[in-house]
Each structure stands twice: as structure tokens, then as C-alpha cells.
Design a protein around this motif. Structure first.
Motif, PDB file in Angstrom:
ATOM      1  N   MET A  75    -108.335 -21.564 -14.791  1.00 53.98           N
ATOM      2  CA  MET A  75    -107.161 -20.521 -15.045  1.00 53.98           C
ATOM      3  C   MET A  75    -106.446 -20.648 -13.775  1.00 53.98           C
ATOM      4  SD  MET A  75    -107.498 -16.568 -15.617  1.00 53.98           S
ATOM      5  CE  MET A  75    -108.648 -16.826 -16.959  1.00 53.98           C
ATOM      6  N   THR A  76    -104.963 -20.897 -14.199  1.00 59.94           N
ATOM      7  CA  THR A  76    -104.188 -21.242 -13.064  1.00 59.94           C
ATOM      8  C   THR A  76    -102.993 -20.065 -13.058  1.00 59.94           C
ATOM      9  OG1 THR A  76    -103.917 -23.342 -13.487  1.00 59.94           O
ATOM     10  CG2 THR A  76    -102.083 -22.475 -12.207  1.00 59.94           C
ATOM     11  N   THR A  77    -103.028 -19.471 -11.950  1.00 64.15           N
ATOM     12  CA  THR A  77    -102.050 -18.278 -11.631  1.00 64.15           C
ATOM     13  C   THR A  77    -101.165 -18.629 -10.325  1.00 64.15           C
ATOM     14  OG1 THR A  77    -103.545 -17.123  -9.916  1.00 64.15           O
ATOM     15  CG2 THR A  77    -103.614 -16.525 -12.426  1.00 64.15           C
ATOM     16  N   ASN A  78     -99.957 -18.170 -10.466  1.00 58.99           N
ATOM     17  CA  ASN A  78     -99.041 -18.627  -9.411  1.00 58.99           C
ATOM     18  C   ASN A  78     -98.023 -17.498  -9.023  1.00 58.99           C
ATOM     19  OD1 ASN A  78     -97.454 -19.459 -11.575  1.00 58.99           O
ATOM     20  ND2 ASN A  78     -97.704 -21.345 -11.398  1.00 58.99           N
ATOM     21  N   ILE A  79     -97.494 -17.672  -8.111  1.00 57.85           N
ATOM     22  CA  ILE A  79     -96.292 -16.813  -7.804  1.00 57.85           C
ATOM     23  C   ILE A  79     -95.101 -17.415  -8.311  1.00 57.85           C
ATOM     24  CG2 ILE A  79     -95.073 -15.769  -5.762  1.00 57.85           C
ATOM     25  CD1 ILE A  79     -97.584 -14.429  -6.594  1.00 57.85           C
ATOM     26  N   GLY A  80     -94.008 -16.681  -8.735  1.00 59.67           N
ATOM     27  CA  GLY A  80     -92.906 -17.127  -9.155  1.00 59.67           C
ATOM     28  C   GLY A  80     -91.591 -16.293  -8.668  1.00 59.67           C
ATOM     29  N   ILE A  81     -90.471 -16.653  -8.895  1.00 62.23           N
ATOM     30  CA  ILE A  81     -89.447 -15.730  -8.665  1.00 62.23           C
ATOM     31  C   ILE A  81     -88.614 -15.152  -9.782  1.00 62.23           C
ATOM     32  CG2 ILE A  81     -87.198 -15.846  -7.463  1.00 62.23           C
ATOM     33  CD1 ILE A  81     -89.808 -16.576  -5.784  1.00 62.23           C
ATOM     34  N   HIS A  82     -88.622 -13.843  -9.504  1.00 59.57           N
ATOM     35  CA  HIS A  82     -88.164 -13.220 -11.041  1.00 59.57           C
ATOM     36  C   HIS A  82     -86.529 -13.196 -11.208  1.00 59.57           C
ATOM     37  CE1 HIS A  82     -87.607 -10.418 -14.316  1.00 59.57           C
ATOM     38  NE2 HIS A  82     -87.719  -9.144 -13.548  1.00 59.57           N
ATOM     39  N   ARG A  93    -109.953 -15.982  -7.095  1.00 56.11           N
ATOM     40  CA  ARG A  93    -108.991 -15.673  -8.209  1.00 56.11           C
ATOM     41  C   ARG A  93    -108.158 -14.470  -8.300  1.00 56.11           C
ATOM     42  NH1 ARG A  93    -112.429 -15.953 -13.334  1.00 56.11           N
ATOM     43  NH2 ARG A  93    -113.794 -14.733 -11.949  1.00 56.11           N
ATOM     44  N   LEU A  94    -108.808 -13.165  -7.461  1.00 54.39           N
ATOM     45  CA  LEU A  94    -108.125 -12.199  -7.213  1.00 54.39           C
ATOM     46  C   LEU A  94    -106.820 -12.138  -6.259  1.00 54.39           C
ATOM     47  CD1 LEU A  94    -111.248  -9.510  -7.399  1.00 54.39           C
ATOM     48  CD2 LEU A  94    -109.523 -10.163  -9.145  1.00 54.39           C
ATOM     49  N   VAL A  95    -106.684 -13.121  -5.485  1.00 51.95           N
ATOM     50  CA  VAL A  95    -105.592 -13.188  -4.423  1.00 51.95           C
ATOM     51  C   VAL A  95    -104.840 -14.581  -4.954  1.00 51.95           C
ATOM     52  CG1 VAL A  95    -106.745 -11.843  -2.752  1.00 51.95           C
ATOM     53  CG2 VAL A  95    -107.205 -14.501  -2.797  1.00 51.95           C
ATOM     54  N   HIS A  96    -105.165 -15.052  -5.978  1.00 53.85           N
ATOM     55  CA  HIS A  96    -104.476 -16.522  -6.541  1.00 53.85           C
ATOM     56  C   HIS A  96    -104.714 -17.529  -5.299  1.00 53.85           C
ATOM     57  CE1 HIS A  96    -101.723 -14.130  -9.447  1.00 53.85           C
ATOM     58  NE2 HIS A  96    -103.091 -13.505  -9.376  1.00 53.85           N
ATOM     59  N   ARG A  97    -105.686 -17.610  -4.804  1.00 51.32           N
ATOM     60  CA  ARG A  97    -105.986 -18.828  -3.990  1.00 51.32           C
ATOM     61  C   ARG A  97    -107.059 -19.795  -4.490  1.00 51.32           C
ATOM     62  NH1 ARG A  97    -102.131 -20.212  -1.030  1.00 51.32           N
ATOM     63  NH2 ARG A  97    -101.165 -19.524  -2.985  1.00 51.32           N
ATOM     64  N   THR A  98    -107.267 -20.844  -4.129  1.00 50.82           N
ATOM     65  CA  THR A  98    -108.305 -21.728  -4.668  1.00 50.82           C
ATOM     66  C   THR A  98    -109.516 -22.021  -3.537  1.00 50.82           C
ATOM     67  OG1 THR A  98    -106.722 -22.958  -6.075  1.00 50.82           O
ATOM     68  CG2 THR A  98    -108.837 -23.930  -5.557  1.00 50.82           C
ATOM     69  N   HIS A  99    -109.169 -21.990  -2.246  1.00 48.69           N
ATOM     70  CA  HIS A  99    -110.029 -22.456  -1.228  1.00 48.69           C
ATOM     71  C   HIS A  99    -110.495 -20.940  -0.631  1.00 48.69           C
ATOM     72  CE1 HIS A  99    -109.301 -26.543  -2.211  1.00 48.69           C
ATOM     73  NE2 HIS A  99    -108.030 -26.260  -1.993  1.00 48.69           N
ATOM     74  N   ARG A 100    -111.669 -20.920  -0.259  1.00 48.12           N
ATOM     75  CA  ARG A 100    -112.208 -19.649   0.283  1.00 48.12           C
ATOM     76  C   ARG A 100    -111.519 -19.579   1.729  1.00 48.12           C
ATOM     77  NH1 ARG A 100    -114.103 -15.436  -1.353  1.00 48.12           N
ATOM     78  NH2 ARG A 100    -115.168 -16.801  -2.855  1.00 48.12           N
ATOM     79  N   LYS A 101    -111.356 -20.432   2.431  1.00 48.44           N
ATOM     80  CA  LYS A 101    -110.768 -20.706   3.948  1.00 48.44           C
ATOM     81  C   LYS A 101    -109.277 -19.825   3.791  1.00 48.44           C
ATOM     82  CE  LYS A 101    -108.522 -25.036   4.112  1.00 48.44           C
ATOM     83  NZ  LYS A 101    -108.888 -25.387   2.676  1.00 48.44           N
ATOM     84  N   ASP A 102    -108.605 -19.699   2.848  1.00 50.86           N
ATOM     85  CA  ASP A 102    -107.465 -19.148   2.681  1.00 50.86           C
ATOM     86  C   ASP A 102    -107.253 -17.925   2.279  1.00 50.86           C
ATOM     87  OD1 ASP A 102    -106.236 -21.577   3.372  1.00 50.86           O
ATOM     88  OD2 ASP A 102    -106.277 -22.257   1.565  1.00 50.86           O
ATOM     89  N   LEU A 158    -106.705 -11.502 -15.001  1.00 50.22           N
ATOM     90  CA  LEU A 158    -106.394 -12.771 -14.497  1.00 50.22           C
ATOM     91  C   LEU A 158    -105.657 -13.513 -15.475  1.00 50.22           C
ATOM     92  CD1 LEU A 158    -110.195 -13.362 -13.003  1.00 50.22           C
ATOM     93  CD2 LEU A 158    -108.060 -12.663 -11.930  1.00 50.22           C
ATOM     94  N   GLY A 159    -104.869 -14.343 -14.993  1.00 48.32           N
ATOM     95  CA  GLY A 159    -104.089 -15.303 -15.601  1.00 48.32           C
ATOM     96  C   GLY A 159    -102.698 -14.839 -15.924  1.00 48.32           C
ATOM     97  N   HIS A 160    -102.404 -13.505 -15.674  1.00 53.03           N
ATOM     98  CA  HIS A 160    -101.100 -12.944 -15.595  1.00 53.03           C
ATOM     99  C   HIS A 160    -100.388 -13.494 -14.523  1.00 53.03           C
ATOM    100  CE1 HIS A 160    -101.899 -10.577 -19.128  1.00 53.03           C
ATOM    101  NE2 HIS A 160    -100.986  -9.959 -18.795  1.00 53.03           N
TER     102      HIS A 160
END
Length: 333
Positions: free
Chosen positions: A1-8, A44-53, A112-114
Motif C-alpha cells: 500500500m503506497t501513501t505519500n505526501i502531496g501539495i494541495h 505505515r502510520l508515519v508514511h515511511r518504509t524503513h524503520r530507521k526513518d 491507511l492508504g489515504h
């Protein structure tokens, strides 16, 4: 599932730093330690993939609009520290970003997913608190939610105000505004770019970077500026194979990459002396696409008795897409 930050697109732009007043918290939280101390935050709750981030370590709810997010700052993270081990303004903005997204998912019920489409993000922090070796490793972010609107029972837009505390002491404030939408609505908004933009970015030629040391970086892959035609102007570049900047596929330049470019432009403008901004305001008015050149410009002004104000803007296809405004107080020099 991909979530990302965009610009409104079309949302009200932020005109300056808000004076954040965080209400007195109740004596006891409604849900103390939603996550037990030994638990870890789902990436997924902070829209990161890697634990270190992942920066948050826990969340406490006081009521439906007030939360505290426990956060740990990394001692050595290539993206968020300079050569001297000092924290960069982007770490504060990223901490706020992750805290607000965590609150939205875990506290406000955003599925999740929004998609979260950010129009503004800002902070004001004593720059001395970001300097090694005395910068904090752990801090709390008190998040209050305002102007919350819903669509079909799910938050559709909100403003977050944040207070940063270290051992109870307030060291700064921040916040931001964003819209929230389903992935289906987002795909319609992007008119097919969600299916094609990332594949094109992977094969697009990447301009040669400016020297890494000139922008305060140690690795060429972290450099987000390419030489421009005139002094004080560059081309935005971003290595999509660099997982520090692109930890998942995206259909546009993430806002944090734009902030990286602004920080690097600031480093170039100030040259050998360090730039220690007390505040940072990120304002975005449109998406920055992968398939068109984006010009980065820096404008430095000295304001009598107030130190320096540096405005870094990005222009694409003849329109301003974003501005990052830094303010350095006289005492920071």
C-alpha cells in the motif's frame, strides 16, 4: 500500500509563523500510552518504509483533539545532520510531519492508504537546541488539532499546532495545514500521473550535481541542486534511487526533497559561516513534477534588528511551485 505526501492546490498559503498556544492538558490522558513502551510504531502510520526513518516512539491521547507524540531524534542520520553532527531544520519539520500523520491515523481514524496533501508546514525553534553535542535525543511533540473537517465520517482537512518539549521545557513550536483524500480521489486529481510519473523518473537523465561540500553534504547522491545559469539560481535535481529521499515510489517531488534543496541553497548562500535559522516556513502552491525543469532561486535580505531572512523559491513551467522561508535572528550570528 503506497501513501505519500502531496501539495494541495489552491489552499490558503501560510503568511507567517503562528503563535501557538497549547491548552493546559487534562490531569490524566484518556488513552495513556496507546502503544506500550516496548512496542514500535508501524512504519505505515508515519508514511515511511524503513524503520530507521521512523521518529515517533509512542503516542498518548488526552482528548479527541490533543495528543502527545514521543519522539527520538537520530544521533547520526545523513539526511538530517550536517558535517558537525548538528541537526538541520528539516529534522524538525519531518518530526512534525510524522507526528501529525500518526495522530491522524491512530487518533482521528484516517484509514491507511489515504493521501495527505500538505499546503504549509512551519517551525520556530531556538537554533542552539539543534547543535551537537547538547541537542536533545528525546522530546515530546504536543499536537492539537484545529479546523477539523470531515467527509463521509473521515477527516478531509485539518490544521495542526505543535509544541516541542524536552523534559517538560518548551523549546519550540510548529504546525501545518493539510487536506486528506482517498487514493481514488487523489488518482483523479493527478490525471494519470500516479501510473506513469515514477517509471519515467527512474529512466530520466539526472543533471550533474554541484560539489557536495558546497551544499554541506558528503555524498553526491544527496545533492539536490545542479548548476544554474546565473549566481543564486540552480536546477532542482533528485536521485530517485536514493532511498533517503525516495523510500517509496512517488508521482511528484516530495515536499521534504524541496526542503532539502532549500537548505542546500542556504548553505551555498552563506558560504563558510554556518546558517542557523530560528524558523522555517514551507509553503506549497502546486506539485513539482519529475518531467519538467524546476528552477531554484535564493533571495537574501537583512532586516534591521531582525537578522537575515532567506527566501528560497522553486519555479516550474513559469509558475512558482513552492517557497521555503528561513529567518535567522541576530543572536545566531
Amino acid at each position: 500500500m503506497t501513501t505519500n505526501i502531496g501539495i494541495h492546490r489552491g489552499r490558503r498559503r501560510h503568511g507567517g509563523i503562528r503563535k501557538t498556544a497549547f491548552p493546559v492538558r487534562p490531569v490524566a490522558p484518556v488513552r495513556p500510552h496507546i502503544l506500550p513502551p516496548a512496542a514500535t510504531i508501524d512504519t505505515r502510520l508515519v508514511h515511511r518504509t524503513h524503520r530507521k526513518d521512523v521518529l515517533p516512539t509512542g503516542i498518548t491521547q488526552f482528548d479527541e483533539r490533543h495528543y502527545t507524540v514521543s519522539t527520538q531524534w537520530p544521533a547520526d542520520h545523513r539526511r538530517f545532520t550536517d558535517a558537525g553532527g548538528n541537526f538541520l531544520p528539516s529534522l524538525v519539520i519531518e518530526s512534525i510531519r510524522q507526528a501529525v500523520i500518526l495522530v491522524a491515523h491512530d487518533g482521528l481514524g484516517v484509514p491507511l492508504g489515504h493521501q495527505f496533501l500538505v499546503s504549509t508546514a512551519h517551525h520556530r525553534v531556538d537554533p542552539a537546541r539543534l547543535l551537537a553535542p547538547d541537542a536533545p535525543a528525546r522530546l515530546d511533540l504536543d499536537v492539537s488539532i484545529h479546523d477539523l473537517k470531515h467527509r463521509r465520517g473521515v477527516p478531509s482537512s485539518l490544521e495542526a499546532r505543535v509544541v516541542l518539549r524536552v523534559d517538560g521545557e518548551i523549546i519550540g513550536t510548529g504546525g501545518g495545514e493539510c487536506a486528506v483524500m482517498t487514493s481514488e480521489v487523489y488518482r483523479r486529481l493527478r490525471r494519470g500521473r500516479t501510473d506513469t510519473a515514477w517509471a519515467a523518473a527512474l529512466t530520466a537523465p539526472l543533471p550533474a550535481p554541484v560539489p557536495a561540500h558546497s551544499v554541506g553534504r558528503t555524498h553526491a547522491c544527496d545533492v539536490t541542486l545542479a548548476p544554474g545559469d546565473v549566481p543564486g539560481q540552480w536546477l532542482l535535481r533528485a536521485d530517485v534511487s536514493n532511498e533517503l529521499m525516495f523510500d517509496h515510489p512517488n508521482d511528484h517531488m516530495p515536499a521534504m526533497v524541496l526542503l532539502d534543496a532549500a537548505q542546500q541553497a542556504a548553505h551555498t548562500v552563506f558560504g563558510p559561516r554556518p546558517f542557523r535559522p530560528a524558523s522555517c516556513v514551507v509553503s506549497c502552491s502546486r506539485y513539482v513534477e519529475f518531467d519538467s525543469p524546476c528552477t531554484i532561486r535564493a533571495d537574501l535580505k537583512e532586516e534591521a534588528g531582525r537578522g537575515y531572512v532567506l527566501s528560497v523559491t522553486g519555479h516550474q513551467d513559469g509558475e512558482q511551485a513552492f517557497e521555503v522561508r528561513f529567518e535567522e535572528l541576530p543572536c545566531a550570528r
